[in-house]
Design an enzyme around this catalytic site. Structure first.
Site, PDB file in Angstrom:
ATOM      1  N   LYS A  49     -54.795 -18.117  24.031  1.00  0.00           N
ATOM      2  CA  LYS A  49     -53.934 -19.912  25.030  1.00  0.00           C
ATOM      3  C   LYS A  49     -55.145 -19.733  25.987  1.00  0.00           C
ATOM      4  CE  LYS A  49     -50.178 -18.145  26.859  1.00  0.00           C
ATOM      5  NZ  LYS A  49     -48.329 -18.811  27.645  1.00  0.00           N
TER       6      LYS A  49
ATOM      7  N   GLN B  74     -43.080 -33.649  25.813  1.00  0.00           N
ATOM      8  CA  GLN B  74     -44.494 -33.133  26.248  1.00  0.00           C
ATOM      9  C   GLN B  74     -45.582 -34.335  25.692  1.00  0.00           C
ATOM     10  OE1 GLN B  74     -43.184 -29.839  23.228  1.00  0.00           O
ATOM     11  NE2 GLN B  74     -44.370 -28.151  25.209  1.00  0.00           N
TER      12      GLN B  74
ATOM     13  N   CYS C 168     -43.522 -28.244  17.359  1.00  0.00           N
ATOM     14  CA  CYS C 168     -45.068 -28.301  16.342  1.00  0.00           C
ATOM     15  C   CYS C 168     -44.349 -28.047  15.089  1.00  0.00           C
ATOM     16  CB  CYS C 168     -46.266 -27.174  16.477  1.00  0.00           C
ATOM     17  SG  CYS C 168     -44.902 -25.605  17.441  1.00  0.00           S
TER      18      CYS C 168
ATOM     19  N   HIS D 287     -52.764 -26.447  18.978  1.00  0.00           N
ATOM     20  CA  HIS D 287     -51.709 -26.787  20.392  1.00  0.00           C
ATOM     21  C   HIS D 287     -52.159 -26.773  21.842  1.00  0.00           C
ATOM     22  CE1 HIS D 287     -48.513 -24.795  17.442  1.00  0.00           C
ATOM     23  NE2 HIS D 287     -49.633 -24.162  17.175  1.00  0.00           N
TER      24      HIS D 287
ATOM     25  N   HIS E 263     -51.760 -31.519  18.338  1.00  0.00           N
ATOM     26  CA  HIS E 263     -51.225 -30.809  16.806  1.00  0.00           C
ATOM     27  C   HIS E 263     -53.105 -30.678  16.698  1.00  0.00           C
ATOM     28  CE1 HIS E 263     -47.521 -29.700  18.084  1.00  0.00           C
ATOM     29  NE2 HIS E 263     -47.554 -29.003  18.264  1.00  0.00           N
TER      30      HIS E 263
ATOM     31  N   ASP F 165     -48.167 -33.555  23.881  1.00  0.00           N
ATOM     32  CA  ASP F 165     -47.946 -32.767  22.975  1.00  0.00           C
ATOM     33  C   ASP F 165     -49.492 -33.512  21.544  1.00  0.00           C
ATOM     34  OD1 ASP F 165     -47.962 -30.518  22.367  1.00  0.00           O
ATOM     35  OD2 ASP F 165     -46.172 -30.806  20.935  1.00  0.00           O
TER      36      ASP F 165
ATOM     37  N   ARG G 209     -35.136 -26.951  26.225  1.00  0.00           N
ATOM     38  CA  ARG G 209     -34.351 -25.136  25.952  1.00  0.00           C
ATOM     39  C   ARG G 209     -33.918 -25.362  27.315  1.00  0.00           C
ATOM     40  NH1 ARG G 209     -41.182 -24.268  25.520  1.00  0.00           N
ATOM     41  NH2 ARG G 209     -42.357 -25.617  24.675  1.00  0.00           N
TER      42      ARG G 209
END
Length: 562
Positions: A390, A301, A254, A436, A305, A303, A283
């Site tokens: 979320k 990911q 992000c 997200h 946004h 991913d 991570r």
């Protein structure tokens, strides 16, 4: 204080016999999905017991967050130390520790001063990795241990466990020399991953997403500014010093995307902006928690946004739910449900920062979108992210354990921190709202679930090898290899097996590898220009199949993703 932390599916205990005269009242208890903290208060703790308790509470909550435990159990366990404190100090320390944890997670404490019996169903973590010595200065570093071998114990695993399938079908490998939680994609696995990435790109671009690409590292300043460091520091890798500045491997994409927003958006006319990326992130997970592809330390990911105005939030969130439906229908993902995670300002106000009214608006819009869409969901109070409510997509893995496969989060906090604004119709600066969104979650975890749900028999469009062509005898090897080359030129993933084995052996090997189509070419087929075709899951072999017809039908199946 000595701690031994074990993430347990289930624990139950009962007091059996008094160990000291000042024992507490006897009792028994049970807990599920709990982080069990076996505790021993030591002599050295007595001089600064409040500080030791504070450090121990922080450590317990840190690990509980990493393993996503739903409750805590404090279990007095004198056997952890040979330097025990006085009973009075020990009991005081345990009570103080219980109070320090109260309100963070549900806490249960086993009785102090008793010999107790207990039954524990653990998650298989190496116990030594979860043991700690806590002092007033914090956790003491553990002595380095030789790296353990990464060994897959199949004895109690179901045959569709993705780790077994990943090994047998040559999809991924976990190498001792590389490290736990760092999967290596083998050629078969990389093919599956590539096809998923391409499928998602084509799908998302059709839905109006714009693809970007960002670096794997960033300055620490950006993670301070977004607020991620205070919340994620324990799961981020140590900073890298570059020219006197701290850089971090990115644990999420992000912040990078937010900088792209700044470059592209000035006015409400530029919104909504939908950015997407198959972004690699890192991570730090406890090595005892990592397993297979479902919990790793490096992952990509799916991913996105989505930057929206307040008026656009509900519409765009509904579009996200619709995209979930479309993609999961193609993937034949079933028996999943949504978990709507909301804030709890009464019990844990410090976790959820920002404007409460903005939280209320975002929560209401998500709930309304879920209800209007007709999605099956449950609500969880207090499980929201620090920056907004979320939804998580929940599913059960091969072990029957509930896992999160994907997520979509609304961010109302970070835009204000970073000054991510747009100019509205009245020429006023307004903070943007960010969705997200990761439809597949991480490609690693999604492939793990996909393997388990299909037992490795992936649909033909995703299968790493779609056709295996077998020669009946050595005389037919050239014809088999020629067909493979023709299939490859048509974009079909094919390979030849012209080894010196019986055709029965070759067929059995292809079936074990779950290849969708097995084609045999013998003398008759070579002479007639036809094929003998066996489709996965069917015992009957189709003889006399015309090559052109076989290729045309296969191309249609691949294109339609049937």
């Amino acid at each position: 204080m000595k701690l031994l932390l074990i993430h347990a599916d289930h624990i139950e205990w009962a007091a059996v016999k008094k160990a000291i005269p000042a024992a507490e009242e006897a009792g028994s208890g049970t807990a599920d999905e709990a982080l069990v903290a076996f505790c021993a208060v030591e002599k050295g703790d007595e001089k600064d017991l409040p500080k030791v308790v504070e450090q121990a509470a922080a450590e317990i909550l840190n690990v509980a967050g990493q393993v996503k435990a739903k409750s805590l159990v404090l279990y007095p366990y004198a056997h952890l130390s040979s330097q025990l404190s006085s009973p009075g100090a020990a009991l005081q320390g345990l009570k103080d520790l219980e109070r320090a944890l109260h309100g963070k997670l549900p806490v249960t404490r086993a009785p102090f001063g008793w010999y107790k019996s207990f039954t524990l169903q653990a998650k298989g973590h190496p116990l030594a990795e979860l043991s700690r010595t806590i002092t007033a200065e914090g956790r003491q570093p553990l002595k380095p241990r030789p790296a353990g071998k990464i060994i897959l114990d199949r004895r109690e695993l179901p045959p569709n466990d993705h780790r077994i399938l990943g090994e047998d079908l040559k999809i991924f490998h976990l190498a001792d020399e590389i490290g736990a939680g760092l999967p290596l994609w083998l050629p078969n696995g990389e093919t599956i991953r590539h096809e998923l990435v391409e499928f998602m790109r084509k799908t998302e671009e059709r839905w109006g997403y714009r693809y970007v690409s960002t670096p794997h590292i960033a300055k620490g300043d950006i993670f301070h500014a977004t607020g991620h460091l205070p919340y994620y520091r324990d799961t981020m890798y140590a900073p890298i010093d570059i020219d006197g500045q701290e850089f971090y491997l990115k644990p999420m994409n992000c912040p990078h995307h937010h900088m792209i927003f700044r470059k592209l958006v000035t006015s409400y006319r530029d919104l909504p902006l939908r950015l997407a990326e198959p972004g690699m992130t890192y991570r730090y997970e406890l090595s005892g928690v990592t397993y297979g592809l479902l919990r790793v330390r490096a992952f990509t990911q799916n991913d996105s946004h989505i930057y929206v105005t307040a008026d656009q939030l509900k519409v765009e969130f509904t579009r996200v739910l619709q995209l979930f439906d479309e993609v999961y229908k193609v993937m034949h993902i079933k028996d999943y449900w949504f978990r709507l995670s909301l804030p709890d300002f009464q019990k844990n106000p410090d976790k959820f920062t920002g404007d409460p009214q903005a939280w209320e608006h975002a929560s209401a819009e998500i709930r309304a979108a879920m209800r209007e869409h007709g999605a099956k969901f449950v609500e969880e109070i207090g499980e929201a992210a620090f920056y907004g409510p979320k939804i998580d997509v929940q599913i059960k893995n091969a072990q029957g354990k509930e896992e999160t496969i994907a997520t979509s989060q609304v961010d109302i906090v970070v835009p204000a921190r970073l000054g991510l604004t747009y100019t509205d119709r009245d020429d006023q600066k307004r903070p943007v709202i960010i969705i997200h969104r990761a439809i597949l979650g991480s490609y690693e975890r999604f492939i793990g679930f996909l393997l388990e749900q299909t037992a490795g028999a992936l649909p033909v469009w995703l299968a790493p090898v779609q056709v295996r062509v077998l020669s009946f005898t050595e005389r037919n090897a050239a014809a088999a290899e020629a067909l493979v080359q023709e299939l490859r030129e048509r974009g079909i993933r094919a390979e030849a097996d012209v080894h010196d084995h019986t055709v029965e052996y070759k067929v059995r090997d292809a079936e074990v590898m779950k290849v969708p189509y097995i084609v045999v070419i013998g003398d008759k087929e070579a002479e007639a220009g036809t094929l003998a075709v066996r489709e996965r899951g069917k015992k009957k072999v189709a003889f006399g199949v015309k090559k052109a017809a076989f290729i045309a039908d296969l191309e249609k199946r691949i294109a339609s993703r049937r």
